[in-house]
Design a protein around this motif. Sequence first.
Motif, PDB file in Angstrom:
ATOM      1  N   THR A  81     -18.478  25.711   4.909  1.00  0.00           N
ATOM      2  CA  THR A  81     -19.823  25.230   4.558  1.00  0.00           C
ATOM      3  C   THR A  81     -20.849  25.571   5.631  1.00  0.00           C
ATOM      4  OG1 THR A  81     -19.429  23.055   5.542  1.00  0.00           O
ATOM      5  CG2 THR A  81     -18.873  23.309   3.197  1.00  0.00           C
ATOM      6  N   THR A  82     -20.464  26.381   6.591  1.00  0.00           N
ATOM      7  CA  THR A  82     -21.356  26.717   7.700  1.00  0.00           C
ATOM      8  C   THR A  82     -22.685  27.292   7.218  1.00  0.00           C
ATOM      9  OG1 THR A  82     -19.484  27.065   9.169  1.00  0.00           O
ATOM     10  CG2 THR A  82     -21.559  28.057   9.831  1.00  0.00           C
ATOM     11  N   ALA A  83     -22.658  28.161   6.220  1.00  0.00           N
ATOM     12  CA  ALA A  83     -23.900  28.771   5.721  1.00  0.00           C
ATOM     13  C   ALA A  83     -24.849  27.708   5.164  1.00  0.00           C
ATOM     14  CB  ALA A  83     -23.597  29.825   4.677  1.00  0.00           C
ATOM     15  N   GLU A  84     -24.300  26.701   4.480  1.00  0.00           N
ATOM     16  CA  GLU A  84     -25.133  25.618   3.944  1.00  0.00           C
ATOM     17  C   GLU A  84     -25.818  24.869   5.090  1.00  0.00           C
ATOM     18  OE1 GLU A  84     -23.184  22.988   1.030  1.00  0.00           O
ATOM     19  OE2 GLU A  84     -21.618  24.529   0.945  1.00  0.00           O
ATOM     20  N   TYR A  85     -25.041  24.532   6.110  1.00  0.00           N
ATOM     21  CA  TYR A  85     -25.618  23.828   7.244  1.00  0.00           C
ATOM     22  C   TYR A  85     -26.651  24.701   7.951  1.00  0.00           C
ATOM     23  CZ  TYR A  85     -26.610  22.244  11.817  1.00  0.00           C
ATOM     24  OH  TYR A  85     -27.315  21.910  12.939  1.00  0.00           O
ATOM     25  N   GLN A  86     -26.315  25.962   8.160  1.00  0.00           N
ATOM     26  CA  GLN A  86     -27.215  26.866   8.883  1.00  0.00           C
ATOM     27  C   GLN A  86     -28.568  26.991   8.183  1.00  0.00           C
ATOM     28  OE1 GLN A  86     -27.113  28.072  11.833  1.00  0.00           O
ATOM     29  NE2 GLN A  86     -25.035  27.486  12.335  1.00  0.00           N
ATOM     30  N   ALA A  87     -28.585  26.936   6.858  1.00  0.00           N
ATOM     31  CA  ALA A  87     -29.852  27.011   6.117  1.00  0.00           C
ATOM     32  C   ALA A  87     -30.749  25.824   6.476  1.00  0.00           C
ATOM     33  CB  ALA A  87     -29.591  27.062   4.619  1.00  0.00           C
ATOM     34  N   VAL A  88     -30.176  24.621   6.524  1.00  0.00           N
ATOM     35  CA  VAL A  88     -30.951  23.430   6.899  1.00  0.00           C
ATOM     36  C   VAL A  88     -31.360  23.520   8.363  1.00  0.00           C
ATOM     37  CG1 VAL A  88     -30.901  20.908   7.124  1.00  0.00           C
ATOM     38  CG2 VAL A  88     -29.802  22.018   5.150  1.00  0.00           C
ATOM     39  N   HIS A  89     -30.427  23.883   9.219  1.00  0.00           N
ATOM     40  CA  HIS A  89     -30.684  24.011  10.653  1.00  0.00           C
ATOM     41  C   HIS A  89     -31.846  24.986  10.904  1.00  0.00           C
ATOM     42  CE1 HIS A  89     -29.393  23.963  14.936  1.00  0.00           C
ATOM     43  NE2 HIS A  89     -29.744  25.224  14.930  1.00  0.00           N
ATOM     44  N   SER A  90     -31.835  26.112  10.207  1.00  0.00           N
ATOM     45  CA  SER A  90     -32.900  27.111  10.372  1.00  0.00           C
ATOM     46  C   SER A  90     -34.257  26.573   9.950  1.00  0.00           C
ATOM     47  CB  SER A  90     -32.566  28.373   9.581  1.00  0.00           C
ATOM     48  OG  SER A  90     -31.423  28.983  10.117  1.00  0.00           O
TER      49      SER A  90
END
Length: 123
Positions: A81-90
């Motif tokens: 799920t890293t990509a999902e988190y990275q989208a919010v983080h970005s």
Amino acid sequence: MREEYLDGTEVSGGYCRALKQGNMIFVSGTGGLDQHGKLAGPDVTSQSRLVYKKIEKALAHFGADLSHIVSVVIYVTDMSTTAEYQAVHSDVFAKYKPTSTLVGVSGLVAGMSIEIKVEAMID
């Protein structure tokens, strides 16, 4: 001088949501549970969004905001799920880039998928 912040969502005693010591603010690991103890949603995206709102509220207590964050540690139960988190983080850190560490864990309290702790520095 040490100043503590409690928001009533602490799972158990013995810790505070955040504390300020000097010009540093430390926000405890924060998960995607709402004020009623319910998950913000089943996915990392909805939980992450709520986590950053809660962190923002804790920082505001000390006169800081998300731009003051210098370090983030993210704990996830599913590394896919890293990509999902990275989208919010970005989105959250579009202007200001803190240091960041992502850690995969076998589980988190209350079925959470993500928990985030931050450190911030104010002038």
